[in-house]
Design an enzyme around this catalytic site. Structure first.
Site, mmCIF file in Angstrom:
data_model
loop_
_atom_site.group_PDB
_atom_site.id
_atom_site.type_symbol
_atom_site.label_atom_id
_atom_site.label_comp_id
_atom_site.label_asym_id
_atom_site.label_seq_id
_atom_site.Cartn_x
_atom_site.Cartn_y
_atom_site.Cartn_z
ATOM 1 N N HIS A 10 83.268 9.768 2.877
ATOM 2 C CA HIS A 10 84.689 9.706 3.274
ATOM 3 C C HIS A 10 84.785 10.065 4.751
ATOM 4 O O HIS A 10 84.892 11.245 5.124
ATOM 5 C CB HIS A 10 85.514 10.666 2.400
ATOM 6 C CG HIS A 10 86.996 10.537 2.609
ATOM 7 N ND1 HIS A 10 87.917 10.880 1.651
ATOM 8 C CD2 HIS A 10 87.721 10.108 3.676
ATOM 9 C CE1 HIS A 10 89.145 10.672 2.116
ATOM 10 N NE2 HIS A 10 89.043 10.211 3.354
ATOM 11 N N HIS A 12 86.349 8.344 8.465
ATOM 12 C CA HIS A 12 87.008 7.304 9.257
ATOM 13 C C HIS A 12 86.357 7.329 10.634
ATOM 14 O O HIS A 12 86.432 8.355 11.325
ATOM 15 C CB HIS A 12 88.505 7.594 9.378
ATOM 16 C CG HIS A 12 89.195 7.715 8.046
ATOM 17 N ND1 HIS A 12 89.848 6.659 7.451
ATOM 18 C CD2 HIS A 12 89.307 8.762 7.182
ATOM 19 C CE1 HIS A 12 90.348 7.051 6.287
ATOM 20 N NE2 HIS A 12 90.041 8.331 6.096
ATOM 21 N N HIS A 190 92.512 5.693 -0.893
ATOM 22 C CA HIS A 190 93.048 7.045 -0.815
ATOM 23 C C HIS A 190 94.151 7.167 -1.865
ATOM 24 O O HIS A 190 95.019 6.275 -1.952
ATOM 25 C CB HIS A 190 93.681 7.301 0.557
ATOM 26 C CG HIS A 190 92.697 7.550 1.663
ATOM 27 N ND1 HIS A 190 91.671 6.698 1.966
ATOM 28 C CD2 HIS A 190 92.604 8.578 2.548
ATOM 29 C CE1 HIS A 190 90.985 7.187 2.985
ATOM 30 N NE2 HIS A 190 91.529 8.336 3.368
ATOM 31 N N GLU A 193 96.252 12.446 -2.171
ATOM 32 C CA GLU A 193 96.090 13.370 -1.033
ATOM 33 C C GLU A 193 97.460 14.022 -0.842
ATOM 34 O O GLU A 193 97.640 15.202 -1.106
ATOM 35 C CB GLU A 193 95.667 12.594 0.224
ATOM 36 C CG GLU A 193 95.503 13.472 1.470
ATOM 37 C CD GLU A 193 95.214 12.646 2.738
ATOM 38 O OE1 GLU A 193 95.507 11.435 2.771
ATOM 39 O OE2 GLU A 193 94.713 13.240 3.724
ATOM 40 N N ASP A 271 86.267 13.295 6.392
ATOM 41 C CA ASP A 271 87.508 12.580 6.708
ATOM 42 C C ASP A 271 87.587 12.189 8.190
ATOM 43 O O ASP A 271 87.139 11.111 8.553
ATOM 44 C CB ASP A 271 88.725 13.416 6.284
ATOM 45 C CG ASP A 271 89.918 12.560 5.849
ATOM 46 O OD1 ASP A 271 89.793 11.333 5.827
ATOM 47 O OD2 ASP A 271 90.979 13.138 5.530
ATOM 48 N N ASP A 272 88.166 13.055 9.015
ATOM 49 C CA ASP A 272 88.320 12.792 10.459
ATOM 50 C C ASP A 272 87.812 14.019 11.218
ATOM 51 O O ASP A 272 88.607 14.818 11.730
ATOM 52 C CB ASP A 272 89.803 12.538 10.778
ATOM 53 C CG ASP A 272 90.358 11.372 9.991
ATOM 54 O OD1 ASP A 272 90.087 10.214 10.361
ATOM 55 O OD2 ASP A 272 91.032 11.616 8.968
#
Ligand code: ADE
Ligand code: ZN
Length: 342
Positions: A10, A12, A190, A193, A271-272
């Site tokens: 996961h 990005h 997604h 969340e 994630d980020d």
């Protein structure tokens, strides 16, 4: 081997754009940024919710203009991932966030793909690329981009669904996922969340996804939890992201231990990472310290990632055997192993 072999599912790629690289790319492309310094940019990294993060995430992407920019961003991520113990990564990219700014699909794809091609030799990291579609944009836009990706034979293994979740249910994207499945692409989305458990159900029933990104709000629906356990649906959980976007109040209050205890197929991801205070190694070490997880629990998190990855059986066996070797090394641990990293 002291570092847990990690499987990053996961991630990005645009969320790996570090402030230093944002400034470097802006200078290279002759663009002015609305921040006087890297520190001033960093001061913006205080988020109230998902949308406040997305606003900055999309605005910072403006510096990505050329194939070289996309290649540099991806290569920088891979170099960092190698130090985090990543052995396999499935990278999401947001094509619409670039085409809407006038950057051709081929520029983004060629740049990212050129860095991924060398990844195995250079960093020992196998990889796959996933095109994620923006759920706050019309499904017709997503379909048009997917058709273009298919026509150019883009090197993607699957599709995802991201961006602002609340008010944008998975059910709106059935046509997109039907098309992707016909093209033999893997499907992830997604869900859960910020959105309700119902969105997780829709992702499963209507989009027929292979994995759920996040999914932490499943715990509000006991029947759904039981189904996710029975079907061993992978949930790619991102603890530091959940804290920074205020999906949970604190890391200590994160439901990861409950998710594991219930027998859900959960794994930990970043994630980020440029925005949320840590790559996968930091996520793993913080959950280990915060929850006092044993080496066995850490290995289970990693093995769940390997089980849920879109890889060949042979690669899966390699990843699982490396995780097993790490665990074996931990249990034999004498004092010299006390600094072993999660
Ligand atoms: N795009 C990038 N990061 C995201 C996240 N955490 N949720 C939804 N969309 C995203
Ligand atoms: Zn995400």
């Amino acid at each position: 081997m002291t570092q847990l072999p990690a499987v990053e599912l996961h991630l990005h790629i645009e969320g790996t754009l570090e402030p230093e690289l944002i400034f470097e790319l802006a200078a290279r492309n002759g663009m002015a940024l609305p921040y006087a310094s890297i520190d001033e940019l960093r001061e913006q990294y205080e988020f109230q919710d998902l949308q406040s993060f997305l606003d900055l995430y999309y605005s910072n992407m403006a510096v990505l203009r050329t194939e070289q920019d996309f290649a540099d961003m991806t290569r920088a991520y891979l170099a960092r991932a190698a130090t985090a113990g990543v052995r396999h990564v499935e990278i999401m990219m947001d094509p619409q966030a670039h085409t809407s700014r006038g950057v051709p699909l081929k520029v983004c794809l060629d740049g990212i793909a050129s860095a991924l091609t060398d990844s195995e030799d250079e960093f020992g990291i196998s990889s796959g690329l996933i095109a994620a579609f923006l759920r706050d944009q019309p499904v017709a836009d997503a379909l048009a981009v997917l058709e273009e990706l298919l026509a150019m034979q883009a090197p993607i293994i699957g599709i995802g669904l991201d961006s602002a979740e609340a008010g944008n249910p998975p059910g709106d994207f059935v046509a997109l996922y039907d098309r992707a499945r016909r093209a033999n692409l893997k499907c992830i989305a997604h869900a859960g969340e910020e959105g309700p458990p119902e969105y997780i159900r829709q992702a499963l029933d209507l989009l027929r996804v292979d994995r759920i990104d996040h999914g932490i709000r499943c715990l509000e629906d006991e029947e759904l939890v039981q189904r996710l356990v029975d079907e061993q649906v992978p949930l790619t959980v991102c603890p530091l992201s959940n804290v920074r976007l205020r999906a949970v109040d604190t890391l200590a209050g994160h439901p990861l231990p409950q998710l594991l205890e219930r027998g859900l197929n959960v794994s930990v991801h970043s994630d980020d990472p440029a925005y949320f205070g840590g790559y996968i190694d930091e996520n793993l070490s913080q959950v280990r310290t915060t929850f006092g997880f044993t080496a066995g629990q850490m290995a289970l998190l990693a093995a769940n990632g390997a089980r849920s990855a879109f890889v060949s059986d042979a690669r899966r066996r390699e990843l699982l055997s490396d995780i097993d070797a790490w665990l074996h090394g931990q249990s034999k641990g004498g004092p010299e192993r006390e600094d072993a990293q999660a």
